[in-house]
Each structure stands twice: as C-alpha cells, then as structure tokens.
Design an enzyme around this catalytic site. Structure first.
Site, mmCIF file in Angstrom:
data_model
loop_
_atom_site.group_PDB
_atom_site.id
_atom_site.type_symbol
_atom_site.label_atom_id
_atom_site.label_comp_id
_atom_site.label_asym_id
_atom_site.label_seq_id
_atom_site.Cartn_x
_atom_site.Cartn_y
_atom_site.Cartn_z
ATOM 1 N N GLU A 1 43.233 35.267 54.578
ATOM 2 C CA GLU A 1 43.430 35.169 53.122
ATOM 3 C C GLU A 1 43.084 36.512 52.484
ATOM 4 O O GLU A 1 42.271 37.284 53.013
ATOM 5 C CB GLU A 1 42.515 34.037 52.598
ATOM 6 N N ASP A 2 43.695 36.804 51.338
ATOM 7 C CA ASP A 2 43.381 38.070 50.655
ATOM 8 C C ASP A 2 42.036 38.017 49.950
ATOM 9 O O ASP A 2 41.201 38.896 50.117
ATOM 10 C CB ASP A 2 44.510 38.451 49.676
ATOM 11 N N ASP B 1 38.106 33.433 45.442
ATOM 12 C CA ASP B 1 37.576 33.488 44.076
ATOM 13 C C ASP B 1 36.779 32.198 43.850
ATOM 14 O O ASP B 1 35.610 32.108 44.222
ATOM 15 C CB ASP B 1 38.751 33.656 43.114
ATOM 16 N N LEU C 1 38.865 27.284 45.655
ATOM 17 C CA LEU C 1 39.670 26.050 45.596
ATOM 18 C C LEU C 1 40.908 26.120 46.483
ATOM 19 O O LEU C 1 41.268 25.144 47.147
ATOM 20 C CB LEU C 1 40.094 25.763 44.151
ATOM 21 N N THR C 2 41.551 27.285 46.494
ATOM 22 C CA THR C 2 42.764 27.421 47.311
ATOM 23 C C THR C 2 42.433 27.193 48.787
ATOM 24 O O THR C 2 43.115 26.427 49.478
ATOM 25 C CB THR C 2 43.390 28.818 47.113
ATOM 26 N N LYS D 1 34.684 37.053 45.998
ATOM 27 C CA LYS D 1 34.052 37.343 44.702
ATOM 28 C C LYS D 1 32.710 36.640 44.593
ATOM 29 O O LYS D 1 32.589 35.467 44.972
ATOM 30 C CB LYS D 1 34.937 36.859 43.556
ATOM 31 N N ASP E 1 48.450 41.051 43.829
ATOM 32 C CA ASP E 1 49.341 41.378 42.716
ATOM 33 C C ASP E 1 48.769 40.961 41.371
ATOM 34 O O ASP E 1 47.804 40.212 41.280
ATOM 35 C CB ASP E 1 50.671 40.636 42.887
HETATM 36 P P1 5GP Z 1 40.737 30.686 44.351
HETATM 37 O O1 5GP Z 1 41.445 29.403 44.632
HETATM 38 O O2 5GP Z 1 39.704 31.050 45.390
HETATM 39 O O3 5GP Z 1 40.169 30.702 42.956
HETATM 40 O O4 5GP Z 1 41.814 31.816 44.321
HETATM 41 C C1 5GP Z 1 42.436 32.262 45.474
HETATM 42 C C2 5GP Z 1 43.735 32.969 45.190
HETATM 43 O O5 5GP Z 1 43.798 33.447 43.842
HETATM 44 C C3 5GP Z 1 43.860 34.188 46.041
HETATM 45 O O6 5GP Z 1 44.549 33.906 47.234
HETATM 46 C C4 5GP Z 1 44.644 35.136 45.173
HETATM 47 O O7 5GP Z 1 46.018 34.940 45.364
HETATM 48 C C5 5GP Z 1 44.281 34.753 43.760
HETATM 49 N N1 5GP Z 1 43.224 35.608 43.205
HETATM 50 C C6 5GP Z 1 41.924 35.299 42.991
HETATM 51 N N2 5GP Z 1 41.266 36.334 42.447
HETATM 52 C C7 5GP Z 1 42.169 37.329 42.330
HETATM 53 C C8 5GP Z 1 42.087 38.680 41.855
HETATM 54 O O8 5GP Z 1 41.054 39.221 41.433
HETATM 55 N N3 5GP Z 1 43.248 39.390 41.920
HETATM 56 C C9 5GP Z 1 44.420 38.876 42.374
HETATM 57 N N4 5GP Z 1 45.472 39.683 42.370
HETATM 58 N N5 5GP Z 1 44.527 37.614 42.832
HETATM 59 C C10 5GP Z 1 43.409 36.860 42.805
#
Ligand code: 5GP
Length: 181
Positions: free
Chosen positions: A106-107, A110, A113-114, A138, A166
């Site tokens: 994964e990139d 945050d 949840l994803t 993060k 992106d």
């Molecule tokens: P989560 O579900 O952990 O909140 O978010 C995961 C997904 O949100 C990551 O795979 C990414 O695509 C996007 N994301 C979360 N934070 C960032 C950020 O700071 N920059 C970008 N470009 N995408 C983010």
C-alpha cells in the site's frame, strides 16, 4: 476539507516542501526489500499492490527482492478528488489468494480504514499468510487497528503527493514525496 480550488490545480509542485527525497526513498525501499526477502525465504511470496497509489512503490520494491515473487493488483478508492477520506471504500479485484503467502503493498496508511477493509475482504479467501507493507504511515489519533508489518516512513498528518500518490490524479510521477498543504 473541500475539493481542490483552481489555484491548487495549477500548483507548481517544485515549490512545495519535499518531505522525503527520492534518495531517502531508494535507500528505505532497498532496506525493506532485504528484510522482506529474509522473512519470506523459501516461501512463495505474492505481492498484492493497491492501485493506483502503490504502483511505483511496488515496482521498486519487487526489484529489490532477492527471492521470486508473483505480482497482482486490486483497486481501492476512498478519496476521489478530495484530501480527506470519504469513509466509503470501494474494492475491485478478481484475485484467488487461497493458501497463498500474501503481502499487501500500500502507498499510505492514514485512518487505516482502507486497509482494514482490504484485510477483511482478502481474509475471506483463506490465504496461508496475510501481511501489509506500506511506504508511509501517518501519525494520527484514532487510527483503525490494522497490523502493518513493514512501514517505510512514519510521517506527520500532512497531505502528501508524489512517488505514486496523487491529488485529483496529478503528481503521481513526482520522484519524491512532497507536502501539498
Ligand atoms: P485510509 O483509509 O488509511 O484513511 O486512506 C488510505 C488511502 O487514502 C491511501 O491508499 C491513499 O490512496 C489515500 N491517502 C491517504 N492519505 C493520503 C495523502 O496524504 N495523500 C494522498 N495522495 N493520498 C492519501
């Protein structure tokens, strides 16, 4: 937070703060490659990249492995054109990971949840093992409790782009991680 303003859409990315340089990324990806190769020695590793953001990280990581691996992808989206998660995760894939040694690549983590959603989905296929490798994580309170085994860099709570990440489909080609806020 709202969608991009027209000012943000025409931002000069070179004027933005570099959070992690391409050299730092390269070194860390090499370290991760060594660690993962050692951990999966003698096992049949399956890398599952999370599109779109992880495509560059996965390509570089795979080439740092000293063991063979298979590579496939799934598509997840939760942000659309915004800088905060919509909270709704959409997954698309056609994977069969039954009894496979799976490492999700994964990139960025945050809210988590994803990845929580992805893990729940892939676990239903009864893989032999299921771990996560994320380039960035993060530091935020109230993160979903997902076990990320390999983390490239812990970062503060900023919106970052580059190296595959992106904003509204822009800046993925930038070779470093930059802060957009
Ligand atoms: P989560 O579900 O952990 O909140 O978010 C995961 C997904 O949100 C990551 O795979 C990414 O695509 C996007 N994301 C979360 N934070 C960032 C950020 O700071 N920059 C970008 N470009 N995408 C983010």
């Amino acid at each position: 937070m709202s969608a991009a303003s027209s000012k943000e859409e025409t931002v000069d990315i070179n004027s933005k703060e570099v959070l992690i340089s391409s050299d730092e990324i390269k070194k860390r990806v090499e370290e991760l490659g060594r660690q993962i190769s050692a951990d999966y020695q003698g096992r049949e590793l399956h890398l599952v990249g999370v599109l779109n953001g992880a495509f560059i990280f996965l390509a570089d990581l795979a080439r740092q492995l000293s063991i063979p691996c298979q590579i496939c992808f799934l598509q997840a989206s939760s942000y659309k054109d915004k800088k905060v998660s919509s909270g709704e995760v959409t997954l698309m894939h056609n994977l069969d990971l039954s009894r496979k040694e799976v490492l999700v690549v994964e990139d960025i983590v945050d809210t988590g949840l994803t990845l929580k959603y992805i893990l729940e989905d892939l676990q239903q296929q009864n893989p032999e093992s299921l771990e996560i490798c994320a380039l960035l994580s993060k530091n935020i309170p109230d993160k979903a409790p997902v076990p990320v085994k390999y983390v490239g860099f812990e970062i503060e709570d900023r919106f970052v782009v580059g190296y595959g990440l992106d904003f509204a489909e822009k800046y993925r080609e930038v070779p470093h991680i930059a802060c957009l806020d």
